[in-house]
Motif scaffolding. Structure first.
Motif, PDB file in Angstrom:
ATOM      1  N   UNK A 213       0.831  -1.215   0.000  1.00  0.00           N
ATOM      2  CA  UNK A 213       0.000   0.000   0.000  1.00  0.00           C
ATOM      3  C   UNK A 213       0.863   1.261   0.000  1.00  0.00           C
ATOM      4  N   UNK A 214       1.922   1.266   0.820  1.00  0.00           N
ATOM      5  CA  UNK A 214       2.795   2.437   0.876  1.00  0.00           C
ATOM      6  C   UNK A 214       3.540   2.667  -0.424  1.00  0.00           C
ATOM      7  N   UNK A 215       4.020   1.590  -1.018  1.00  0.00           N
ATOM      8  CA  UNK A 215       4.702   1.652  -2.326  1.00  0.00           C
ATOM      9  C   UNK A 215       3.765   2.196  -3.404  1.00  0.00           C
ATOM     10  N   UNK A 216       2.559   1.651  -3.437  1.00  0.00           N
ATOM     11  CA  UNK A 216       1.597   2.045  -4.471  1.00  0.00           C
ATOM     12  C   UNK A 216       1.154   3.490  -4.288  1.00  0.00           C
ATOM     13  N   UNK A 217       0.958   3.914  -3.052  1.00  0.00           N
ATOM     14  CA  UNK A 217       0.528   5.295  -2.787  1.00  0.00           C
ATOM     15  C   UNK A 217       1.573   6.296  -3.265  1.00  0.00           C
ATOM     16  N   UNK A 218       2.846   5.999  -3.019  1.00  0.00           N
ATOM     17  CA  UNK A 218       3.911   6.904  -3.457  1.00  0.00           C
ATOM     18  C   UNK A 218       3.960   6.992  -4.977  1.00  0.00           C
ATOM     19  N   UNK A 219       3.782   5.857  -5.649  1.00  0.00           N
ATOM     20  CA  UNK A 219       3.784   5.864  -7.113  1.00  0.00           C
ATOM     21  C   UNK A 219       2.603   6.668  -7.652  1.00  0.00           C
ATOM     22  N   UNK A 220       1.421   6.445  -7.076  1.00  0.00           N
ATOM     23  CA  UNK A 220       0.223   7.149  -7.549  1.00  0.00           C
ATOM     24  C   UNK A 220       0.355   8.650  -7.367  1.00  0.00           C
ATOM     25  N   UNK A 221       0.890   9.072  -6.234  1.00  0.00           N
ATOM     26  CA  UNK A 221       1.048  10.507  -5.985  1.00  0.00           C
ATOM     27  C   UNK A 221       2.028  11.144  -6.969  1.00  0.00           C
ATOM     28  N   UNK A 222       2.975  10.337  -7.461  1.00  0.00           N
ATOM     29  CA  UNK A 222       3.950  10.852  -8.428  1.00  0.00           C
ATOM     30  C   UNK A 222       3.487  10.661  -9.868  1.00  0.00           C
ATOM     31  N   UNK A 223       2.283  10.112 -10.041  1.00  0.00           N
ATOM     32  CA  UNK A 223       1.755   9.875 -11.388  1.00  0.00           C
ATOM     33  C   UNK A 223       2.421   8.721 -12.097  1.00  0.00           C
ATOM     34  N   UNK A 224       2.968   7.760 -11.331  1.00  0.00           N
ATOM     35  CA  UNK A 224       3.661   6.614 -11.915  1.00  0.00           C
ATOM     36  C   UNK A 224       2.812   5.356 -11.800  1.00  0.00           C
ATOM     37  N   UNK A 225       2.998   4.446 -12.728  1.00  0.00           N
ATOM     38  CA  UNK A 225       2.219   3.212 -12.765  1.00  0.00           C
ATOM     39  C   UNK A 225       2.839   2.141 -11.869  1.00  0.00           C
ATOM     40  N   UNK A 226       1.962   1.281 -11.315  1.00  0.00           N
ATOM     41  CA  UNK A 226       2.424   0.127 -10.548  1.00  0.00           C
ATOM     42  C   UNK A 226       2.117  -1.180 -11.266  1.00  0.00           C
ATOM     43  N   UNK A 227       1.568  -1.089 -12.459  1.00  0.00           N
ATOM     44  CA  UNK A 227       1.159  -2.286 -13.205  1.00  0.00           C
ATOM     45  C   UNK A 227       2.357  -3.176 -13.524  1.00  0.00           C
ATOM     46  N   UNK A 228       2.224  -4.461 -13.185  1.00  0.00           N
ATOM     47  CA  UNK A 228       3.262  -5.441 -13.519  1.00  0.00           C
ATOM     48  C   UNK A 228       4.529  -5.309 -12.711  1.00  0.00           C
ATOM     49  N   UNK A 229       4.489  -4.523 -11.649  1.00  0.00           N
ATOM     50  CA  UNK A 229       5.708  -4.255 -10.886  1.00  0.00           C
ATOM     51  C   UNK A 229       5.690  -4.869  -9.486  1.00  0.00           C
ATOM     52  N   UNK A 230       4.722  -5.754  -9.242  1.00  0.00           N
ATOM     53  CA  UNK A 230       4.585  -6.372  -7.925  1.00  0.00           C
ATOM     54  C   UNK A 230       4.699  -7.885  -8.038  1.00  0.00           C
ATOM     55  N   UNK A 231       5.717  -8.461  -7.409  1.00  0.00           N
ATOM     56  CA  UNK A 231       5.858  -9.905  -7.302  1.00  0.00           C
ATOM     57  C   UNK A 231       5.848 -10.286  -5.835  1.00  0.00           C
ATOM     58  N   UNK A 232       5.387 -11.480  -5.530  1.00  0.00           N
ATOM     59  CA  UNK A 232       5.264 -11.900  -4.130  1.00  0.00           C
ATOM     60  C   UNK A 232       6.224 -13.045  -3.815  1.00  0.00           C
ATOM     61  N   UNK A 233       6.850 -12.982  -2.653  1.00  0.00           N
ATOM     62  CA  UNK A 233       7.689 -14.061  -2.154  1.00  0.00           C
ATOM     63  C   UNK A 233       7.229 -14.482  -0.774  1.00  0.00           C
ATOM     64  N   UNK A 234       8.036 -15.325  -0.108  1.00  0.00           N
ATOM     65  CA  UNK A 234       7.670 -15.767   1.234  1.00  0.00           C
ATOM     66  C   UNK A 234       8.731 -15.382   2.265  1.00  0.00           C
ATOM     67  N   UNK A 235       9.496 -14.347   1.965  1.00  0.00           N
ATOM     68  CA  UNK A 235      10.600 -13.819   2.774  1.00  0.00           C
ATOM     69  C   UNK A 235      11.896 -14.606   2.604  1.00  0.00           C
ATOM     70  N   UNK A 236      11.867 -15.732   1.877  1.00  0.00           N
ATOM     71  CA  UNK A 236      13.069 -16.557   1.731  1.00  0.00           C
ATOM     72  C   UNK A 236      13.912 -16.101   0.545  1.00  0.00           C
TER      73      UNK A 236
END
Length: 351
Positions: A213-236
């Motif tokens: 949420x924090x990452x996406x909010x900063x991008x949105x406020x700067x007019x930048x896209x978050x599409x395709x830029x989020x991958x999920x791991x399990x901390x390992x």
């Protein structure tokens, strides 16, 4: 041959102060109905004789055990210890907890509980019965496990929930996860980065979502896209390798990555270097956790410094002094900081 020093007993304190055993017990356990003058008199005898109350004696008084119990994830903790990966979550937890407990005459103990087992209530219930803690600190993901929180609530045991914003019993505390991700992303934007990816943590941890949420909010406020830029791991480390490869394969123009754990971020660093990318000229990298190992990577990683010790210290303080009551209904949010090192630099068009 010199003889060992004999331990002072509660009876000796009572005789020295000229009071009953019950009065000494009430003073030791901060009980009611003790006049200030009498309390001072007993305390003077305790100090003069060097009396240290035993946990057994305190328990027998029927009041407190003077134990604060911290519950941590068994599987993940044992894996970290066995693989000696440089993580220091438990160390920082003990640092904040032990110092604060000691200040109040308490002791801190740590128990490992398996997140995935169905009989978690039985396992934790046996621990609670054996130790009779005055308060319990729950760390993620236990802090949002209803079986655990309802068990503690049912037994009227005060508890703190680190990594939880949910309403209800217990003291909710967070470590500034959303704000920290926002801070890290904004720093990269300031440096001229426009394509910033994130390797998020597992869904069972609410803090994983807060960081996104924090990452996406900063991008949105700067007019930048978050599409395709989020991958999920399990901390390992292994999951970080897969996530970094996916991000870089899908986004050839990616100029920065934020990893939601040091192990995943170290994996992203290795993937980038294997592909011939220079850090930070070609790719800037920021990690979460700031465990000792990130200072010795090449280059050293810029990282969000999680306030683990401070958060646990606050949790202990609340449990001891506030009896585990909610903090005016509000979540206690302990701010995280950003430690800049050599893994970030200007974005492609700002170089």
């Amino acid at each position: 041959m010199a003889r060992g020093r004999k331990s002072v007993t509660i009876r000796e304190v009572a005789e020295d102060a000229g009071v009953s055993l019950q009065t000494v017990s009430r003073v030791i356990n901060d009980g009611p109905n003790v006049r200030p003058q009498m309390r001072d008199k007993v305390q003077a005898s305790i100090d003069r004789l060097g009396y240290v109350p035993s946990l057994a004696a305190q328990r027998m008084s029927g009041s407190r055990s003077y134990i604060i119990l911290a519950i941590n994830d068994r599987e993940r903790t044992l894996q970290d210890w066995r693989e000696r990966q440089g993580t220091d979550w438990v160390d920082q937890m003990l640092l904040g907890g032990i110092l604060t407990c000691s200040k109040h005459g308490y002791r801190m103990m740590v128990e490992l509980v398996d997140t995935h087992i169905d009989h978690v209530e039985r396992e934790l219930g046996a621990t609670i019965s054996a130790l009779q803690p005055d308060g319990v600190i729950l760390t993620p993901p236990h802090s949002e496990n209803k079986l655990i929180t309802e068990l503690l609530e049912g037994r009227n045991i005060p508890f703190a929930r680190i990594g939880s914003k949910e309403s209800g019993a217990g003291i909710p505390l967070t470590m500034g996860d959303e704000g920290a991700a926002y801070l890290a992303t904004n720093r990269l934007i300031e440096l001229g980065h426009k394509k910033i990816g994130i390797i998020a943590g597992p869904k069972q941890y609410s803090l994983s979502g807060w960081r996104v949420d924090g990452w996406k909010r900063a991008l949105e406020e700067a007019g930048l896209s978050s599409d395709g830029l989020n991958e999920r791991g399990d901390f390992s480390y292994q999951s970080g390798t897969q996530a970094a490869r996916a991000l870089l394969d899908r986004n050839p123009d990616l100029s920065a990555i934020i990893g939601s754990s040091d192990q995943m971020t170290l994996a992203a660093l290795a993937v980038a270097q294997d592909r011939g990318l220079h850090i930070p000229r070609d790719l800037s990298i920021i990690s979460f956790d700031n465990t000792p190992i990130v200072r010795f990577s090449r280059p050293p990683l810029t990282a969000i410094d999680q306030p683990i010790a401070e958060t646990v210290s606050i949790a202990v303080e609340q449990l001891i002094t506030n009896g585990g009551k909610p903090h005016h209904g509000d979540v206690i949010d302990v701010k995280a900081g950003l430690v800049e090192r050599a893994s970030i630099g200007p974005g492609p068009k700002a170089a």
